[in-house]
Design a protein around this motif. Structure first.
Motif, PDB file in Angstrom:
ATOM      1  N   ASN A  79     -88.551 -29.201  -5.983  1.00  0.00           N
ATOM      2  CA  ASN A  79     -88.242 -30.624  -6.160  1.00  0.00           C
ATOM      3  C   ASN A  79     -87.150 -31.048  -5.174  1.00  0.00           C
ATOM      4  O   ASN A  79     -86.062 -30.471  -5.153  1.00  0.00           O
ATOM      5  N   PHE A  80     -87.442 -32.074  -4.381  1.00  0.00           N
ATOM      6  CA  PHE A  80     -86.512 -32.501  -3.334  1.00  0.00           C
ATOM      7  C   PHE A  80     -85.166 -32.924  -3.893  1.00  0.00           C
ATOM      8  O   PHE A  80     -84.112 -32.589  -3.334  1.00  0.00           O
ATOM      9  N   ARG A  81     -85.155 -33.650  -4.978  1.00  0.00           N
ATOM     10  CA  ARG A  81     -83.891 -34.147  -5.531  1.00  0.00           C
ATOM     11  C   ARG A  81     -82.993 -33.001  -5.983  1.00  0.00           C
ATOM     12  O   ARG A  81     -81.773 -33.033  -5.782  1.00  0.00           O
ATOM     13  N   TRP A  82     -83.595 -31.984  -6.578  1.00  0.00           N
ATOM     14  CA  TRP A  82     -82.793 -30.838  -7.016  1.00  0.00           C
ATOM     15  C   TRP A  82     -82.312 -30.029  -5.815  1.00  0.00           C
ATOM     16  O   TRP A  82     -81.177 -29.508  -5.824  1.00  0.00           O
ATOM     17  N   ARG A  83     -83.145 -29.905  -4.783  1.00  0.00           N
ATOM     18  CA  ARG A  83     -82.684 -29.223  -3.569  1.00  0.00           C
ATOM     19  C   ARG A  83     -81.496 -29.950  -2.963  1.00  0.00           C
ATOM     20  O   ARG A  83     -80.518 -29.330  -2.530  1.00  0.00           O
ATOM     21  N   LEU A 121     -81.221 -18.538   1.646  1.00  0.00           N
ATOM     22  CA  LEU A 121     -82.606 -18.221   2.007  1.00  0.00           C
ATOM     23  C   LEU A 121     -83.578 -19.008   1.140  1.00  0.00           C
ATOM     24  O   LEU A 121     -84.543 -19.601   1.637  1.00  0.00           O
ATOM     25  N   CYS A 122     -83.334 -18.997  -0.158  1.00  0.00           N
ATOM     26  CA  CYS A 122     -84.212 -19.726  -1.081  1.00  0.00           C
ATOM     27  C   CYS A 122     -84.214 -21.217  -0.766  1.00  0.00           C
ATOM     28  O   CYS A 122     -85.271 -21.863  -0.731  1.00  0.00           O
ATOM     29  N   LEU A 123     -83.042 -21.758  -0.500  1.00  0.00           N
ATOM     30  CA  LEU A 123     -82.917 -23.196  -0.270  1.00  0.00           C
ATOM     31  C   LEU A 123     -83.580 -23.610   1.038  1.00  0.00           C
ATOM     32  O   LEU A 123     -84.359 -24.564   1.089  1.00  0.00           O
ATOM     33  N   VAL A 124     -83.292 -22.872   2.104  1.00  0.00           N
ATOM     34  CA  VAL A 124     -83.868 -23.203   3.416  1.00  0.00           C
ATOM     35  C   VAL A 124     -85.384 -23.049   3.402  1.00  0.00           C
ATOM     36  O   VAL A 124     -86.126 -23.934   3.854  1.00  0.00           O
ATOM     37  N   CYS A 125     -85.863 -21.936   2.855  1.00  0.00           N
ATOM     38  CA  CYS A 125     -87.311 -21.685   2.863  1.00  0.00           C
ATOM     39  C   CYS A 125     -88.061 -22.617   1.908  1.00  0.00           C
ATOM     40  O   CYS A 125     -89.196 -23.017   2.195  1.00  0.00           O
ATOM     41  N   ALA A 126     -87.445 -22.969   0.778  1.00  0.00           N
ATOM     42  CA  ALA A 126     -88.097 -23.911  -0.140  1.00  0.00           C
ATOM     43  C   ALA A 126     -88.240 -25.275   0.515  1.00  0.00           C
ATOM     44  O   ALA A 126     -89.293 -25.920   0.416  1.00  0.00           O
ATOM     45  N   GLY A 127     -87.186 -25.719   1.190  1.00  0.00           N
ATOM     46  CA  GLY A 127     -87.269 -27.003   1.882  1.00  0.00           C
ATOM     47  C   GLY A 127     -88.369 -27.024   2.923  1.00  0.00           C
ATOM     48  O   GLY A 127     -89.088 -28.012   3.063  1.00  0.00           O
ATOM     49  N   ILE A 128     -88.520 -25.911   3.639  1.00  0.00           N
ATOM     50  CA  ILE A 128     -89.564 -25.807   4.656  1.00  0.00           C
ATOM     51  C   ILE A 128     -90.948 -25.797   4.021  1.00  0.00           C
ATOM     52  O   ILE A 128     -91.832 -26.576   4.367  1.00  0.00           O
TER      53      ILE A 128
END
Length: 417
Positions: free
Chosen positions: A113-117, A396-403
């Motif tokens: 979810n973009f807002r949570w990221r 890692l989780c944050l960067v890769c999830a956004g991608i």
């Protein structure tokens, strides 16, 4: 696969919301409060499992290199225990140190979810802003929460943890601030963010003892410049950043002293004196020798600690060197063979691999983060050290999830067009 966003009803699920709140707390807490971060990560993981029905529609993304490499590494650690002769205490330490690897699949899906990221990024940046303000305040006042109590300019002002980890986080914080400055429209806000980025650079070069920080700051800013440069204006801005960094380094007596000390320690490494740089050179040399005795299978989980003391008998070096070899590549290769090394390299490069055919901004952050992770892993063991592993696993989780989720959303929109 077709991207399936979480429905409005599911977004309001108490379990899912609680999992995301805990994840935001973890991103805020790990730079400043390790105990709170550990607790928040455990709760986020358990609540994420409890809300599996909500996040599983996009579970096809679990085939990504990030998840395959992280889970594969932990399975390899478990297998390595079967042929290791290390004590249970040493093996157990590895199971606990690398346990964050098994959190990655759940965190990866939770962050769709973009807002949570965005909230997680804001939480991390808020925490780092607190550290940055504390660094400068500590020049003038004895802050009760600061680890160092050195007043005055040019002193080491490590606030929490150790200066190596603080500088690693500050280096990435710098490029996050720069990326934010690129994306906003307000000229005044851009100038403010530029000043914050410069303050972060100076905090590393002038107000820290860490030579690791100098290197990693150069790496991330250099990578950011290479990924961002388009046209004369961009190159002009890059030149300004480079000049500011060079001036900051050139005017720092602490930088000069630490670099001269590093050169001296490196030249005298054969004397086997217990020093930072000389020690690292001997860690790498002796660990490589152990690795090449069993390069395919490795020695097994936990074997480094005992084998170091067997192979390196110089007085004082058993205790000095048995914790880890200050090189994550050699650490995995020595204990888990060529497959362990390969999986770790995949993990480090997974953001770059996953950002193919993506817009410029995700590519910049992916390359900067992977460069930071790759170079730091040459001189430290970031998945072994507690606060460093928090940073690298969560980012890692944050960067890769956004991608990944942005790419799937883009694909889905094209298919429906």
């Amino acid at each position: 696969m077709n991207f399936q966003p979480i429905s409005s009803a599911n977004e309001k699920s108490k379990i899912y919301v609680a999992a995301m709140v805990m994840l935001v707390v973890a991103y805020f807490a790990f730079p400043v409060a390790m105990g709170l971060a550990y607790a928040a990560m455990v709760f986020a993981f358990l609540l994420g499992l409890a809300s599996w029905k909500i996040i599983r529609p996009n579970s096809e993304l679990l085939k990504s290199p990030l998840v395959l490499a992280s889970v594969g590494l932990y399975i390899l650690i478990a297998i390595g225990w079967l042929y290791s002769s290390a004590s249970w205490d040493d093996a157990k330490l590895h199971f606990s140190k690398y346990a964050k690897l098994i959190l990655i699949p759940v965190f990866f899906l939770l962050l769709q979810n973009f807002r949570w990221r965005k909230s997680c990024v804001a939480a991390f940046m808020g925490s780092m802003a607190f550290i940055l303000l504390s660094v400068y305040a500590n020049v003038f006042w004895q802050l009760p929460w600061s680890k160092t109590q050195n007043l005055g300019w040019g002193q080491d002002h490590t606030v929490i943890g150790d200066y190596i980890t603080q500088n690693i986080m500050m280096a990435f914080f710098t490029v996050l601030v720069l990326e934010k400055a690129v994306s906003v429209q307000s000229r005044g806000y851009q100038l403010f963010l530029g000043a914050v980025a410069l303050a972060a650079v100076v905090a590393v070069t002038q107000l820290s003892n860490g030579r690791t920080g100098y290197v990693l700051l150069l790496v991330v800013l250099g990578m950011y410049a290479l990924m961002w440069a388009r046209g004369a204006k961009q190159w002009l801005a890059i030149g300004a950043i480079a000049c500011a960094l060079a001036a900051s380094l050139a005017t720092s007596d602490k930088v000069h002293q630490r670099l001269e000390q590093a050169i001296s320690e490196a030249r005298n490494s054969d004397a086997m004196e217990i020093t930072s740089i000389g020690g690292r050179i001997n860690f790498w040399k002796n660990t490589l020798e152990m690795t090449l005795e069993k390069p395919i299978t490795g020695w097994g989980t936990g074997e480094y600690h005992a084998q170091w003391c067997v192979h390196v008998t110089k007085e004082g070096w058993c205790e000095f060197g048995r914790w880890h070899p200050h090189n994550q590549y050699l650490f995995f290769w020595m204990e888990h063979g060529i497959l362990g090394l390969a999986l770790f390299i995949v993990l480090v490069l997974s953001p770059i691999w996953m950002t193919r055919q993506m817009p410029a901004s995700p590519r910049r952050m992916a390359w900067c983060f992977s460069a930071l992770f790759a170079v730091n892993s040459l001189i430290n063991a970031p998945l072994w050290s507690s606060r460093e592993s928090h940073f690298f696993v969560l980012m890692l989780c944050l960067v890769c999830a956004g991608i990944s989720f942005q790419r799937e959303q883009d694909k889905d929109m094209l298919q429906r067009a």
